[in-house]
Design an enzyme around this catalytic site. Structure first.
Site, PDB file in Angstrom:
ATOM      1  N   ASN A 255       0.810  -1.212   0.000  1.00  0.00           N
ATOM      2  CA  ASN A 255       0.000   0.000   0.000  1.00  0.00           C
ATOM      3  C   ASN A 255       0.850   1.272   0.000  1.00  0.00           C
ATOM      4  OD1 ASN A 255      -2.462  -1.683   0.491  1.00  0.00           O
ATOM      5  ND2 ASN A 255      -1.296  -2.128   2.347  1.00  0.00           N
ATOM      6  N   SER A 283      -0.315  -5.576   9.054  1.00  0.00           N
ATOM      7  CA  SER A 283      -1.667  -5.322   8.569  1.00  0.00           C
ATOM      8  C   SER A 283      -1.647  -5.368   7.055  1.00  0.00           C
ATOM      9  CB  SER A 283      -2.160  -3.952   9.046  1.00  0.00           C
ATOM     10  OG  SER A 283      -3.377  -3.607   8.411  1.00  0.00           O
ATOM     11  N   CYS A 284      -2.680  -5.952   6.468  1.00  0.00           N
ATOM     12  CA  CYS A 284      -2.739  -6.009   5.005  1.00  0.00           C
ATOM     13  C   CYS A 284      -2.888  -4.626   4.398  1.00  0.00           C
ATOM     14  CB  CYS A 284      -3.874  -6.917   4.554  1.00  0.00           C
ATOM     15  SG  CYS A 284      -5.489  -6.467   5.212  1.00  0.00           S
ATOM     16  N   THR A 285      -3.321  -3.645   5.183  1.00  0.00           N
ATOM     17  CA  THR A 285      -3.454  -2.273   4.680  1.00  0.00           C
ATOM     18  C   THR A 285      -2.316  -1.359   5.134  1.00  0.00           C
ATOM     19  OG1 THR A 285      -4.876  -1.704   6.560  1.00  0.00           O
ATOM     20  CG2 THR A 285      -5.978  -2.392   4.519  1.00  0.00           C
TER      21      THR A 285
END
Length: 482
Positions: A255, A283-285
């Site tokens: 991201n 975190s994936c974000t």
């Protein structure tokens, strides 16, 4: 350590057929065994599916308001146990206590939110072309939902899958991550105490290779929702679709935050640091790329380095940034740091294991910043899943946007700018499912859809909000003539 926790199957707390358990240790102090959970096998998973199939008719025919009451009561019970759940989450996953408490509150809010949706599932009345006909649609449950959830948000992600599944009238089999399953066990306990009928929810702990694979392949399950790494998720997607299942995957991210020439460097550094170092970057974000205009590059780097070096790293019980969840995750992050240096990036902050009594035994890593990063370097292309930010210098907005999009992922993206035209162009042209203006890439509202583009997710189905119910329902059209 208390006695080993049990699986929750058909309304009973049961041991695995294997007779084996798996210990979970504290990532801040790996010599401390926090709990032990069932090391289940395929037969344990199959028994859970059988229970869910047997409970289908009763639950789908339970009135929506009653389903909602059970979800609401479960949320209230979780709220009463918030401090206990926060302690479990920090002990097993390592999050800093404020982050853990915030995640627990999110799970509580999700149960309360979807409790109101259970009585108000979608459906529309339409005008028929002929006389004496009522024409309308209704949403119905799909069947048995198999939920496979990750360790990085061990209560929030299970909640945002489980609550809409139950609200819509599906029964559920759930495999939590083996590293941090304790808070999911407590969700099951709360739902049981709230009056959930036997077999509607079944929780089985154990390896993905046995429990998860059985859930996906068993002919009794109708839909599969998975959150985890892109590599595993793509295998899950293939296995589930080959078996004819409806499937939803939420996977990785790389991201970016684009820092425009109009941005205040200090404010931009706050946004990137919060997005990149919060939850230890797990975190994936998380923001792993800061794409910075050359006019503010030097000032931004100085500000970001200052924030990285001032973060208090230690056990999540009383520090700002906790450990990585496991030795393997720490090793992966350190390996990426070595790769970045070998490829020619310049390490300007962190890059190693911190020193001090509080961090001498855990899976700790320093908040890390690289400059002189080429967009083609692995540190700028691959998901690291640790507190590592790659800073990429660009000459203008168009170059920055091109760099932002030049990855295989498209989950979350943000821009820091005072130029409204740039902000609107970024929203229009960036390839991401979540886009933020003057805000960090992390942090989601529960009442709006969440999902990504490209390798970040299966784009057909979104999670959270009203869209989160769509995956768990199927629409029926009714012609009622009289």
């Amino acid at each position: 350590m208390t006695d080993p926790s049990k699986n929750y199957v058909n309304g009973e707390w049961v041991t695995s057929e294997t007779g084996e358990t798996t210990e979970v240790t504290n990532p801040a102090n790996p010599s401390e065994v926090v709990a032990a959970y069932q090391h289940s096998n395929e037969n344990d998973a199959a028994a859970a599916v059988d229970a869910a199939v047997a409970a289908e008719d009763e639950w789908r025919n339970t009135p929506g308001p009653e389903r909602g009451r059970i979800l609401r009561e479960a949320g209230t019970l979780l709220a009463q146990r918030k401090d206990e759940l926060t302690e479990i989450l920090t002990a097993e996953e390592g999050k800093a206590r404020p982050e853990a408490a915030g995640e627990v509150q999110r799970a509580i809010d999700i149960f309360h939110y979807f409790s109101s949706k259970a009585a108000d599932l979608g459906g529309t009345k339409k005008g028929a072309s002929g006389p004496n006909t009522n024409l309308y649609t209704r949403q119905e449950p799909v069947g048995v939902a198999a939920l496979i959830t990750p360790w990085n948000y061990p209560i929030a992600i299970p909640a945002w899958k489980l609550a809409p599944a139950l609200a819509a009238g599906n029964t559920v089999v759930l495999k939590p991550a083996s590293i941090a399953p304790g808070v999911v066990i407590e969700i099951a306990r709360a739902l049981d105490e709230a009056g959930l009928p036997d077999g509607v929810l079944n929780v089985v702990t154990g390896p993905g290779s046995s429990v998860g694979s059985e859930f996906i392949g068993n002919e009794g399950t109708d839909l599969v929702s998975f959150t985890g790494s892109s590599q595993v998720g793509e295998m899950v997607y293939e296995q589930a679709t080959d078996a004819g299942k409806r499937v939803q995957t939420e996977l990785g991210g790389k991201n970016p935050t684009l820092v425009a020439d109009s941005a205040n460097p200090a404010e931009a550094a706050d946004i990137v640091a919060n997005g990149g170092f919060g939850t230890t970057g797990q975190s994936c974000t998380a923001c792993s790329r800061a794409i910075v205009h050359e006019d503010v590059y030097d000032d931004f780097v100085a500000e970001l380095v200052d924030r990285a070096e001032s973060l208090d790293v230690g056990p999540g019980t009383d520090h700002e940034m906790g450990p990585q969840v496991s030795e393997s995750e720490l090793s992966s992050t350190l390996e990426y740091i070595d790769i970045a240096e070998a490829e020619g990036a310049t390490l300007v902050a962190g890059g190693g294991v911190p020193e001090g009594e509080a961090v001498e035994t855990g899976h700790f890593v320093e908040p890390t910043v690289f400059t002189d990063v080429d967009p083609d370097m692995r540190i700028a292309q691959e998901e690291v899943f640790g507190p590592v930010v790659a800073v990429i210098e660009v000459s203008d907005f168009d170059e920055g946007l091109a760099v932002a999009n030049d990855v295989d992922y498209g989950l979350s993206a943000s821009i820091v700018t005072d130029d409204h035209t740039e902000a609107n162009r970024f929203v229009d042209e960036v390839e991401a499912g979540v886009v933020k203006v003057n805000d960090k890439t992390t942090g989601l509202e529960l009442h709006v859809p969440f999902g990504g583009f490209k390798r970040s997710s299966s784009e057909t189905w979104r999670e959270q909000g009203d869209a989160g119910l769509d995956f768990y329902t199927i629409e029926k059209t009714v012609y009622d003539s009289y």
